[in-house]
Design a protein around this motif. Sequence first.
Motif, PDB file in Angstrom:
ATOM      1  N   THR A 206      50.153  35.429  43.168  1.00 34.18           N
ATOM      2  CA  THR A 206      51.232  35.908  42.297  1.00 34.18           C
ATOM      3  C   THR A 206      50.958  37.300  41.737  1.00 34.18           C
ATOM      4  O   THR A 206      51.856  37.921  41.191  1.00 34.18           O
ATOM      5  CB  THR A 206      51.467  34.924  41.135  1.00 34.18           C
ATOM      6  OG1 THR A 206      50.217  34.695  40.471  1.00 34.18           O
ATOM      7  CG2 THR A 206      52.015  33.609  41.649  1.00 34.18           C
ATOM      8  N   SER A 207      49.732  37.768  41.841  1.00 35.17           N
ATOM      9  CA  SER A 207      49.474  39.202  41.629  1.00 35.17           C
ATOM     10  C   SER A 207      48.378  39.597  42.605  1.00 35.17           C
ATOM     11  O   SER A 207      47.627  38.764  43.079  1.00 35.17           O
ATOM     12  CB  SER A 207      49.092  39.497  40.173  1.00 35.17           C
ATOM     13  OG  SER A 207      47.816  39.022  39.857  1.00 35.17           O
ATOM     14  N   PRO A 208      48.300  40.903  42.939  1.00 33.35           N
ATOM     15  CA  PRO A 208      47.405  41.308  44.022  1.00 33.35           C
ATOM     16  C   PRO A 208      45.963  40.856  43.798  1.00 33.35           C
ATOM     17  O   PRO A 208      45.423  41.006  42.696  1.00 33.35           O
ATOM     18  CB  PRO A 208      47.505  42.836  44.003  1.00 33.35           C
ATOM     19  CG  PRO A 208      48.823  43.138  43.371  1.00 33.35           C
ATOM     20  CD  PRO A 208      49.032  42.045  42.357  1.00 33.35           C
TER      21      PRO A 208
ATOM     22  N   VAL B  44      57.065  35.564  48.838  1.00 35.95           N
ATOM     23  CA  VAL B  44      56.987  36.858  49.504  1.00 35.95           C
ATOM     24  C   VAL B  44      55.519  37.078  49.842  1.00 35.95           C
ATOM     25  O   VAL B  44      54.678  37.112  48.943  1.00 35.95           O
ATOM     26  CB  VAL B  44      57.506  37.993  48.605  1.00 35.95           C
ATOM     27  CG1 VAL B  44      57.244  39.346  49.261  1.00 35.95           C
ATOM     28  CG2 VAL B  44      59.003  37.830  48.338  1.00 35.95           C
TER      29      VAL B  44
ATOM     30  N   ALA C 106      55.527  27.190  37.208  1.00 38.32           N
ATOM     31  CA  ALA C 106      54.826  26.791  38.416  1.00 38.32           C
ATOM     32  C   ALA C 106      54.525  25.300  38.369  1.00 38.32           C
ATOM     33  O   ALA C 106      54.620  24.662  37.327  1.00 38.32           O
ATOM     34  CB  ALA C 106      53.534  27.594  38.548  1.00 38.32           C
TER      35      ALA C 106
ATOM     36  N   PRO D 119      46.191  34.469  40.854  1.00 40.74           N
ATOM     37  CA  PRO D 119      45.076  35.282  41.346  1.00 40.74           C
ATOM     38  C   PRO D 119      43.744  34.580  41.082  1.00 40.74           C
ATOM     39  O   PRO D 119      43.503  34.096  39.974  1.00 40.74           O
ATOM     40  CB  PRO D 119      45.182  36.569  40.516  1.00 40.74           C
ATOM     41  CG  PRO D 119      46.011  36.218  39.326  1.00 40.74           C
ATOM     42  CD  PRO D 119      46.930  35.120  39.772  1.00 40.74           C
TER      43      PRO D 119
END
Lengths: 224, 224, 224, 224, 224, 224
Positions: free
Chosen positions: B86-88, B152, B2, B62
Amino acid sequence: MAGRVVRNIARADASVIDGLARLGVATVHEAQGRTGLLGARLRPIYPGARIAGSAVTISAPPGDNWMLHVAIEQLGPGDVLVLAPTSPCEDGYFGDLLATSAMARGCRGLVIDAGVRDVRDLTEMGFPVWSRAVFAQGTIKATLGDVNVPIVCAGASIAAGDVIVADDDGVCVVRRAEAASVLEKGLAREALETGKRDRLAAGELGLDIYDMRGKLEAMGLRYE
Amino acid sequence: MAGRVVRNIARADASVIDGLARLGVATVHEAQGRTGLLGARLRPIYPGARIAGSAVTISAPPGDNWMLHVAIEQLGPGDVLVLAPTSPCEDGYFGDLLATSAMARGCRGLVIDAGVRDVRDLTEMGFPVWSRAVFAQGTIKATLGDVNVPIVCAGASIAAGDVIVADDDGVCVVRRAEAASVLEKGLAREALETGKRDRLAAGELGLDIYDMRGKLEAMGLRYE
Amino acid sequence: MAGRVVRNIARADASVIDGLARLGVATVHEAQGRTGLLGARLRPIYPGARIAGSAVTISAPPGDNWMLHVAIEQLGPGDVLVLAPTSPCEDGYFGDLLATSAMARGCRGLVIDAGVRDVRDLTEMGFPVWSRAVFAQGTIKATLGDVNVPIVCAGASIAAGDVIVADDDGVCVVRRAEAASVLEKGLAREALETGKRDRLAAGELGLDIYDMRGKLEAMGLRYE
Amino acid sequence: MAGRVVRNIARADASVIDGLARLGVATVHEAQGRTGLLGARLRPIYPGARIAGSAVTISAPPGDNWMLHVAIEQLGPGDVLVLAPTSPCEDGYFGDLLATSAMARGCRGLVIDAGVRDVRDLTEMGFPVWSRAVFAQGTIKATLGDVNVPIVCAGASIAAGDVIVADDDGVCVVRRAEAASVLEKGLAREALETGKRDRLAAGELGLDIYDMRGKLEAMGLRYE
Amino acid sequence: MAGRVVRNIARADASVIDGLARLGVATVHEAQGRTGLLGARLRPIYPGARIAGSAVTISAPPGDNWMLHVAIEQLGPGDVLVLAPTSPCEDGYFGDLLATSAMARGCRGLVIDAGVRDVRDLTEMGFPVWSRAVFAQGTIKATLGDVNVPIVCAGASIAAGDVIVADDDGVCVVRRAEAASVLEKGLAREALETGKRDRLAAGELGLDIYDMRGKLEAMGLRYE
Amino acid sequence: MAGRVVRNIARADASVIDGLARLGVATVHEAQGRTGLLGARLRPIYPGARIAGSAVTISAPPGDNWMLHVAIEQLGPGDVLVLAPTSPCEDGYFGDLLATSAMARGCRGLVIDAGVRDVRDLTEMGFPVWSRAVFAQGTIKATLGDVNVPIVCAGASIAAGDVIVADDDGVCVVRRAEAASVLEKGLAREALETGKRDRLAAGELGLDIYDMRGKLEAMGLRYE
């Protein structure tokens, strides 16, 4: 096999239906012994609507809204469309064109355990919808379903002609044959509540109005 | 790894973007072959907003909103911020200060598959947000993410400069290169619908307007 | 064993409580080190309310609202009812009659990790509720719970007399003993933000105001 | 418009693919910079499977499994089927007959952001599936989708020929062009971990092995 | 009002029931026109069980398992208990003592749209349960429900005496009066599948076996 | 402010802890008046484990597992790690390396309201975990949390040194000071159940054993 359309369904008396609408969901649900609620996942697309009407039921395949066109022909004035998909689906089965058509036939609203779209238009038109989702996902017209057969919608069993009551608290179904008696019980309940509301507003406690102190003490309630 | 920030992204024509905003999400989604919708979990923080703009994309760790500050510098007038964690995560990445800064640069709104806070202020400022949650949970500034890389977001693939359309029905993405052609198809679709709306309002049925009766009968539909 | 009711709880200073209300949830949560938030599943039944008050806590069995009547007697002016069911439940524990009674005693609102009903009436009465669900499902009065004992509500630990702050961003709890110091920190934070808001509105960037560029570069941020 | 089938996709080297399978999802995900995971909602139908293979991608309408038949023809030995519905769906797209056909063509498993059925048969056949649901709901064959086009599956962007790694921890995608380099990094990581595992098993602490104490103290950690 | 217990329910023929068990859920569901499935949220507590039996239905208040004791008296050999709470609930209504009692009466399993506990014991006893949750939360015995009345369980309408089929794919209900004819259709379907399984295993494609190529081409499928 | 590590926590007596493990979650939960359960969302990564141990608690930022290293140093033989993130998170905080380290210090398992990974390795090592998700998503080490402070984990309040009981039914916490008395009550309950289990197995009904018929009739139960 799917593909049945039942015409000429029986409906409850219009004045009974309108009386149930005025009582609202919570009172109607209580009046019929705490039964008939559809799941809390059905929410109104805008606040403030309070309707009742006779259910025109639709069992539709996932992602296929063809049967809505068939159902609209079966609508009479004062009816409510009720759609349950045959497997869980959030697609937007219904939008402003179908609402225009349904309103032209006197339809009072839609209850759908799936998605709806064009909600800004529907709000402006004053066509209330209780849905599981707001989702623009389009549907196809490829497979048959059924109209005016018994369905299960959001966990509640609904037959064509049953009375649907819907407001900001959700949606409730009243069996057609019981509608008049539920109205009566609901009115009695409402009358009872009015007096209590005044006493509560004046500062009296439910503990006293409902005479709960003795029973609570007997159950073992203890103050510290 | 990143830490990438892409400057100078290409954008669609402003008049095309504004045309897509006017059409709204449901029509745009249909016009491009029923693709491009973000998940129904993204909801507007207040009703009535309808926007379109060029996506400035953010991939963020997150619970870390550092990249929002980086992204705001990349905003041009008419852009829309689009953030995917990048994660919920439901944390409140964005509030009134960041909105003040984004508005100062001409930003039209935020689409975020996470949480937002200060929603009363954002509502008063007229800064629309489509989010997965309203949650006051604060975030930190400790780890890098990316700006203007492909992401996404709520299940949809989005590149920087793609056109984001958002209204009460949700959020849709249009590929930048297809924006003009989607607008054209959407306008055609809209023209077609206008005539049908009048006929439906007059009581004509979709069954007849769309000539469905024969096909339904052939499929086996039966009236009882 | 359930059945305890604690009387005479200690409360924070009224002016501190009102100060916390004015700051709002996001600022209070930040001021106390990003702690104390209740889960994002609690949402207000109508937008715009912003309250703070002393918690009168209720631990209630699933589907049983008896303890609400007991708790209402323990309310003082400026209190907030906070109910956690002993196992997950969406039933409608609370409606307009209980709200009438609670308002008569000076109650400012309800926070409930379960359902609420009569939301149209509650909205008209101006009685705010933060709940997990809107659901008309009725409850019974058969089993004891506790009042003013420590509870866990939507993931947060709450003691009777703690300060509850609630607005459109959700709900936050402040320990009673820390309320004054949290208010102080929140006011300092607010003062700090005001200046920054003006600079951001004028187009200055957070990257510069907060002096982030060097740190970002050191972390490896690269522009393309 | 849907209806595209791309033949002759490029695949990564077989030995690279098998090396990635041996490393497993967690290591591969770390080796490529903590990217590429599909959502945690995808779970294996039985424990213990660990596979890698080249993605044959499927974009399918909700409740319609026609494209699976089309995709199976495109399978080569060592491939993995990856299906994403165009709107959220839990229907059982895949069962023992399709698995028989896929196995006959050398397919190693299925990743599906929807439902699967016949899971007892699939378990006995040793055909692993990672799915969002186990649900017997049947699907139809009425609408086209696409095969070997880029898809978004459970939140991850996947192109045909990308390497899918799946085990009890979930599912990860590796870009085809990066597969060899990710394998290399993963092996290096694994080698590094082996030594550490022995030291940790002997009672040494991560605090010392990774030399964390100074940094923690500098950050303000305090022991009481 | 709740409190009804219907005795002497009619049951389907034992050999028909056992035939349906052997077919399994997916085949039975297909054989009756893709209807009758309970929601995918019901999962078995251990893999491998495959049962069918006559439904003894229970409508129970949330968190109250009293009616299970009443229902067990109504069990005949080969029956299956089916419980639906009157509002959503995850509490553990059922454990090893009730299972011991139910097994003593020949009960084959439990289907419950709520929670179950003692699952290790139940597994050792070989008493299969399909439930919405595993949760040790205890229930009370304070309120009446109904036994052998029509219920809606996990979205499916079930009458006492209907045949319940359950396996690793989930749960399906077959109307008692249709059980024999569904068995017949299921057996025909199974016979049909056997031949196809062999051809698919030999590498023949579904595209050819089901003669799909022409129809797909006509729909617009294009290979690249 | 986060960053506290409490050393030298008090623990319950080892024989009491082992006695609670043998009783299991459901019995312990009943024995302490139906309190102490963690939410049903916590599930074991493999079936069959049944443990009890003293809680070493961890409050960790979302997506940051640094404090696990700090906590492992605080473990004594027979302890159980209990981690609650400060905002909802499914990331995989824990894998086989940390498990190796924890086991080396006598740790009996992990309870985590977040994700875990390397579950195949953990299963082979016999290190049980109760988690909210299995998810390979990696975490960082950038921010402080707390060790051995009171936390709320999956809805339950837990202090360091409290006894954690976990098995296939889920997870329960017992206050350290009450552990001995809860064990005593649990043993009494178990003794009581044994006799009843035999009678139920012999076909006697709970209706008779618990003498329920009269009370049910008085409540209005009616047989048809």
